[in-house]
Design a protein around this motif. Sequence first.
Motif, mmCIF file in Angstrom:
data_model
loop_
_atom_site.group_PDB
_atom_site.id
_atom_site.type_symbol
_atom_site.label_atom_id
_atom_site.label_comp_id
_atom_site.label_asym_id
_atom_site.label_seq_id
_atom_site.Cartn_x
_atom_site.Cartn_y
_atom_site.Cartn_z
ATOM 1 N N ASP A 206 24.689 -20.789 -21.193
ATOM 2 C CA ASP A 206 24.963 -21.127 -22.593
ATOM 3 C C ASP A 206 26.422 -21.538 -22.747
ATOM 4 O OD1 ASP A 206 24.419 -21.532 -25.211
ATOM 5 O OD2 ASP A 206 23.935 -19.444 -25.683
ATOM 6 N N ILE B 24 24.192 -30.229 -25.092
ATOM 7 C CA ILE B 24 24.168 -31.135 -26.251
ATOM 8 C C ILE B 24 24.704 -30.416 -27.499
ATOM 9 C CG2 ILE B 24 22.606 -32.394 -27.823
ATOM 10 C CD1 ILE B 24 20.938 -33.105 -25.272
ATOM 11 N N THR B 25 24.291 -29.166 -27.681
ATOM 12 C CA THR B 25 24.788 -28.387 -28.829
ATOM 13 C C THR B 25 26.307 -28.311 -28.792
ATOM 14 O OG1 THR B 25 22.791 -27.066 -28.740
ATOM 15 C CG2 THR B 25 24.608 -26.148 -30.012
ATOM 16 N N GLY B 26 26.852 -28.032 -27.611
ATOM 17 C CA GLY B 26 28.312 -27.919 -27.474
ATOM 18 C C GLY B 26 28.995 -29.247 -27.706
ATOM 19 N N THR B 27 28.428 -30.296 -27.130
ATOM 20 C CA THR B 27 29.070 -31.611 -27.198
ATOM 21 C C THR B 27 29.014 -32.185 -28.610
ATOM 22 O OG1 THR B 27 28.436 -31.919 -24.904
ATOM 23 C CG2 THR B 27 29.134 -33.887 -26.073
ATOM 24 N N SER B 28 27.959 -31.833 -29.345
ATOM 25 C CA SER B 28 27.838 -32.379 -30.703
ATOM 26 C C SER B 28 28.923 -31.817 -31.628
ATOM 27 C CB SER B 28 26.443 -32.107 -31.264
ATOM 28 O OG SER B 28 26.260 -30.721 -31.353
ATOM 29 N N GLN B 29 29.572 -30.736 -31.226
ATOM 30 C CA GLN B 29 30.647 -30.162 -32.051
ATOM 31 C C GLN B 29 32.025 -30.652 -31.625
ATOM 32 O OE1 GLN B 29 30.285 -25.796 -31.871
ATOM 33 N NE2 GLN B 29 28.165 -26.090 -31.312
ATOM 34 N N LYS C 277 20.045 -28.767 -23.293
ATOM 35 C CA LYS C 277 20.047 -28.589 -24.766
ATOM 36 C C LYS C 277 21.328 -27.891 -25.207
ATOM 37 C CE LYS C 277 15.264 -28.357 -26.308
ATOM 38 N NZ LYS C 277 14.215 -27.434 -26.762
ATOM 39 N N ASN C 278 21.742 -26.886 -24.435
ATOM 40 C CA ASN C 278 22.968 -26.159 -24.787
ATOM 41 C C ASN C 278 24.191 -27.061 -24.624
ATOM 42 O OD1 ASN C 278 21.371 -23.941 -25.199
ATOM 43 N ND2 ASN C 278 21.778 -23.037 -23.181
#
Length: 222
Positions: A74, A103-108, A100-101
Motif C-alpha cells: 500500500d 494509481i491512488t497515490g499518483t492521482s494525489q 490500484k494503490n
Amino acid sequence: MGKEKTHINLVVIGHVDAGKSTTTGHLIYKLGGIDARTIAKFESDAKEMGKSSFKYAWVLDKLKAERERGITIDIALWKFSTAKFEYTVIDAPGHRDFIKNMITGTSQADVALLVIDGNNFEAGIAEGGSTKEHALLAYTLGVKQLAVGINKMDDVKDKDGGPWAQGRYNEVVDYLGPELMKIGFKKKDKGDKKKGDKKEKKDKKDKGDKKDKKKKVRPRRP
Ligand SMILES: Nc1nc2c(ncn2[C@@H]2O[C@H](COP(=O)(O)OP(=O)(O)OP(=O)(O)O)[C@@H](O)[C@H]2O)c(=O)[nH]1
Ligand SMILES: [Mg+2]
C-alpha cells in the motif's frame, strides 16, 4: 510572519524492486525525519527475517505482509520540508498486483520521481515491466513534472574500475528520454526557458549597449 512554503505532493513510482522505498526511507533519514536508533532496530529486526537490506524500506513498508515479502503493498505518506517547499512524499508499490494503490497515490501527486534499477533496467522495460506504464499513468493522471532517478548504480560494474559506470547511465538516459517524450513529457518547462532566454538576451543587450556607448564617447578637443 514567515512566508508560507509551497506544498508539493511527490509520488515515488517505478518497477517493482527498483529501490523506491529504500531511496525514500534513506532520504527521510538524511533529512532527520527518523533517527539512527530506529534504523538500527529496523536493521536488526529485518536481519532476523533474512532481509537486512530493507532497513530503509521499512521506514515506509510498515505492514507485516510488506516486511515479510519485501515488497510495498500500500502507499505510505511522509512529510518533510526543505528551505522552499513542504513535501508530502508518497511511496507507491511497484508490484503489478497493487497497481490500484499506485494509481491512488499518483492521482494525489503534483510531481513524480520515477526510480529505475540501473543494474536491471531491462526488467522494467520488458513486457510486463512497469517503468513505462507508471510514467504513462502519471502523465494521464495529470503529473506533468517527472524526475528520473537511476538507482543501484553501485551494482553496475565499471570496466575502468570507477565507482559507477557512466556508459550504463548513458544507455538508460538515451533509451528512456525519447520514450518519456513519446508519452508527452517535455524536456524543460518551456515557460521557464523563454523567461530565461529573454533575461539572457536582455542582459546581453544591456552589456552590448554599454559597450557601444563606451565606444561612441570621444575625447574632447582641448
Ligand atoms: N545495491 C543496491 N541495492 C539497493 C539500492 N536501493 C535499493 N536496493 C535494494 O533493492 C531491494 C528492493 O528495495 P525496495 O526499496 O523495497 O524496492 P521498491 O522499489 O520499493 O520495491 P516495491 O515497492 O516492492 O516495488 C532491497 O534489497 C534494497 O536494499 C541501491 O541503490 N543499491
Ligand atoms: Mg517499495
